[in-house]
Design an enzyme around this catalytic site. Structure first.
Site, PDB file in Angstrom:
ATOM      1  N   GLN A  34      10.472  -8.383  90.443  1.00  0.00           N
ATOM      2  CA  GLN A  34      11.819  -8.674  90.945  1.00  0.00           C
ATOM      3  C   GLN A  34      12.022  -8.181  92.366  1.00  0.00           C
ATOM      4  O   GLN A  34      12.618  -8.875  93.193  1.00  0.00           O
ATOM      5  CB  GLN A  34      12.873  -8.036  90.039  1.00  0.00           C
ATOM      6  CG  GLN A  34      13.253  -8.855  88.831  1.00  0.00           C
ATOM      7  CD  GLN A  34      14.415  -8.242  88.070  1.00  0.00           C
ATOM      8  OE1 GLN A  34      15.157  -7.410  88.597  1.00  0.00           O
ATOM      9  NE2 GLN A  34      14.582  -8.638  86.822  1.00  0.00           N
ATOM     10  N   HIS A  86      25.857  -6.197  85.722  1.00  0.00           N
ATOM     11  CA  HIS A  86      24.705  -6.395  86.613  1.00  0.00           C
ATOM     12  C   HIS A  86      25.007  -7.483  87.643  1.00  0.00           C
ATOM     13  O   HIS A  86      24.672  -7.350  88.830  1.00  0.00           O
ATOM     14  CB  HIS A  86      23.464  -6.784  85.799  1.00  0.00           C
ATOM     15  CG  HIS A  86      22.728  -5.640  85.206  1.00  0.00           C
ATOM     16  ND1 HIS A  86      23.001  -5.147  83.955  1.00  0.00           N
ATOM     17  CD2 HIS A  86      21.719  -4.878  85.687  1.00  0.00           C
ATOM     18  CE1 HIS A  86      22.195  -4.138  83.687  1.00  0.00           C
ATOM     19  NE2 HIS A  86      21.408  -3.941  84.728  1.00  0.00           N
ATOM     20  N   TYR A 124      20.660 -13.009  81.589  1.00  0.00           N
ATOM     21  CA  TYR A 124      19.584 -12.369  82.351  1.00  0.00           C
ATOM     22  C   TYR A 124      19.332 -13.120  83.658  1.00  0.00           C
ATOM     23  O   TYR A 124      19.150 -12.518  84.710  1.00  0.00           O
ATOM     24  CB  TYR A 124      18.314 -12.309  81.497  1.00  0.00           C
ATOM     25  CG  TYR A 124      18.615 -11.841  80.095  1.00  0.00           C
ATOM     26  CD1 TYR A 124      18.973 -10.521  79.844  1.00  0.00           C
ATOM     27  CD2 TYR A 124      18.606 -12.732  79.031  1.00  0.00           C
ATOM     28  CE1 TYR A 124      19.299 -10.095  78.569  1.00  0.00           C
ATOM     29  CE2 TYR A 124      18.932 -12.322  77.749  1.00  0.00           C
ATOM     30  CZ  TYR A 124      19.282 -11.000  77.521  1.00  0.00           C
ATOM     31  OH  TYR A 124      19.617 -10.595  76.249  1.00  0.00           O
ATOM     32  N   MET A 125      19.347 -14.455  83.589  1.00  0.00           N
ATOM     33  CA  MET A 125      19.214 -15.237  84.817  1.00  0.00           C
ATOM     34  C   MET A 125      20.458 -15.099  85.683  1.00  0.00           C
ATOM     35  O   MET A 125      20.396 -15.199  86.907  1.00  0.00           O
ATOM     36  CB  MET A 125      18.973 -16.707  84.468  1.00  0.00           C
ATOM     37  CG  MET A 125      18.701 -17.599  85.669  1.00  0.00           C
ATOM     38  SD  MET A 125      17.205 -17.112  86.547  1.00  0.00           S
ATOM     39  CE  MET A 125      15.990 -17.573  85.317  1.00  0.00           C
ATOM     40  N   ASP A 132      22.263 -12.589  86.683  1.00  0.00           N
ATOM     41  CA  ASP A 132      22.210 -11.629  87.786  1.00  0.00           C
ATOM     42  C   ASP A 132      20.972 -11.814  88.651  1.00  0.00           C
ATOM     43  O   ASP A 132      20.998 -11.562  89.853  1.00  0.00           O
ATOM     44  CB  ASP A 132      22.306 -10.188  87.259  1.00  0.00           C
ATOM     45  CG  ASP A 132      21.092  -9.745  86.469  1.00  0.00           C
ATOM     46  OD1 ASP A 132      20.139  -9.268  87.080  1.00  0.00           O
ATOM     47  OD2 ASP A 132      21.114  -9.856  85.225  1.00  0.00           O
ATOM     48  N   GLN A 133      19.859 -12.304  88.065  1.00  0.00           N
ATOM     49  CA  GLN A 133      18.644 -12.491  88.856  1.00  0.00           C
ATOM     50  C   GLN A 133      18.785 -13.595  89.900  1.00  0.00           C
ATOM     51  O   GLN A 133      18.120 -13.562  90.939  1.00  0.00           O
ATOM     52  CB  GLN A 133      17.461 -12.810  87.941  1.00  0.00           C
ATOM     53  CG  GLN A 133      17.001 -11.646  87.082  1.00  0.00           C
ATOM     54  CD  GLN A 133      15.769 -11.983  86.260  1.00  0.00           C
ATOM     55  OE1 GLN A 133      14.700 -12.250  86.805  1.00  0.00           O
ATOM     56  NE2 GLN A 133      15.917 -11.990  84.945  1.00  0.00           N
TER      57      GLN A 133
END
Length: 383
Positions: free
Chosen positions: A111, A338, A312-313, A315-316
């Site tokens: 990341q 997040h 999960y995606m 914040d990524q």
């Protein structure tokens, strides 16, 4: 080569590491933005909201990795440090290795490094595409981090589909807590221009649910079957046709896995090309059926809000929305802490502007961002 010394501190931007989520994600995104934008910064109160404050070995390894990539001057990059200073130079493509010496997550190392290498300038000394190679060691399937299977089946397909970037990942060896010892190789291509803005507001119906349930080491195969059966039952009870469900059951080969581990990842594919995931890691003393059910509940919850990405995606993707050119619009579920942290940091470190709109009674949120259109510096500028 990166140096650990007392850096020049002129024009250094200060970040309070205790802001909002106040964990390792804030540190990773801040360091990545610093390297990408050649923006010197200092971070204090690192992981102040955690029981064990300061950098863990994994966080220090990630910062050192990016420091190598951009030949940064640093201070405070060691385990337990609660403050860091980072003075970057231009990121360089190449071959890099990171190893925290623990079961720290390889996906979290990825990341922090991936955006930096994506925008490193192509040079005559590299391949024509300017691709870089990362060797990442540690845990591949860890608690409180995306499993390596999430990167393979969700994150990288997202990057390929929406940004026309084609990274590749090879799992040489899986590593589990507490031993770690896993190793993955990632090939990161050079972005030849700015990333395209995202427009993801329509998800469509679920067309398939796939998954991978596994055990490694001395753990028996029957645990996998318990996870698969429980996951399928939970998914079917949510209204998804059992004919759409295909979950692979795996006993890891001893030659390609270190330690005892178990877990499951599920992902749903939709008519509009969205991929929504749910997962769970086996914990000693927890019934395998509960692990399978937990992963399925995670998936069903991520599907329930009708958004185009999972939590999960959510914040990524923020860092990529900030770097892309033009206006991005993405439908998500409720904003996670997040994600709020990632947005706050992106606006503090770049000129990107975000807006969020919650749709009452639906759990659905629309995130929009006017990105900065970052491009890799030219080879001439990097010398």
């Amino acid at each position: 080569m990166a140096t650990e010394e007392t850096p020049q501190t002129t024009n250094v931007l200060h970040i309070d590491g205790a802001t909002l989520e106040g964990g390792g994600q804030l540190v990773r995104n801040a360091i990545a933005f610093s390297a990408l934008l050649a923006r010197p910064l200092s971070i204090s109160n690192i992981r102040a909201n955690r029981k064990q404050k300061g950098l863990k070995a994994q966080h220090a390894a990630g910062i050192k990795l990016v420091a190598d990539i951009c030949n940064a001057e640093t201070k405070g990059v060691q385990q337990n440090s609660e403050s860091v200073t980072f003075i970057p130079h231009t990121p360089k493509p190449g071959h890099y290795v990171a190893d925290p010496g623990t079961a720290g997550s390889t996906t979290l190392l990825l990341q922090i490094a991936f955006p930096c290498l994506l925008f490193s300038p192509a040079t005559p000394s590299e391949t024509d595409s300017g691709e870089s190679h990362l060797t990442l060691r540690g845990g591949t399937n860890a608690i409180a981090a995306p499993q390596i299977d999430y990167t393979i089946h969700v994150f990288f397909p997202f990057i390929r589909r929406h940004f026309n970037i084609d990274p590749h990942i090879y799992v040489k060896r899986r590593g589990y807590y507490p031993k770690g010892g896993g190793e993955v190789t990632v090939i990161v291509p050079h972005a030849s221009g700015p990333l395209l803005a995202l427009n993801l507001t329509s998800r469509g119906a679920v067309t398939a649910v796939r998954g991978r349930a596994y055990v490694a080491g001395s753990l028996p195969m029957r645990l996998v079957n318990l996870m698969v059966d429980a996951a399928k039952a939970q998914i079917i009870s949510s209204g998804i046709n059992k004919k759409l469900i295909d979950i692979e059951a795996v006993k890891e080969d001893e030659s390609t896995a270190i330690g005892n581990g178990s877990g499951i990842i599920l992902w749903a594919e939709t008519e509009e090309g969205c991929i929504i995931a749910g997962s769970a890691i086996g914990v000693r003393g927890t019934n395998a059926s509960l692990i399978g059910k937990e992963a399925a509940e995670d998936l069903v919850s991520n599907l329930a809000h009708g958004g185009c990405v999972d939590e999960y995606m959510q914040d990524q993707m923020i860092i990529f929305m900030a770097l892309a050119k033009g206006k991005s619009t993405v439908a998500t579920g409720p904003l996670s802490l997040h994600t709020k942290t990632a947005i706050w940091l992106a606006e503090k470190l770049t000129s990107a502007k975000f807006q969020t709109e919650e749709k009452p009674g639906t759990g659905r949120t629309i995130i929009t961002c006017e990105g900065i259109g970052l491009e890799s510096p030219s080879h001439a500028e990097s010398n």
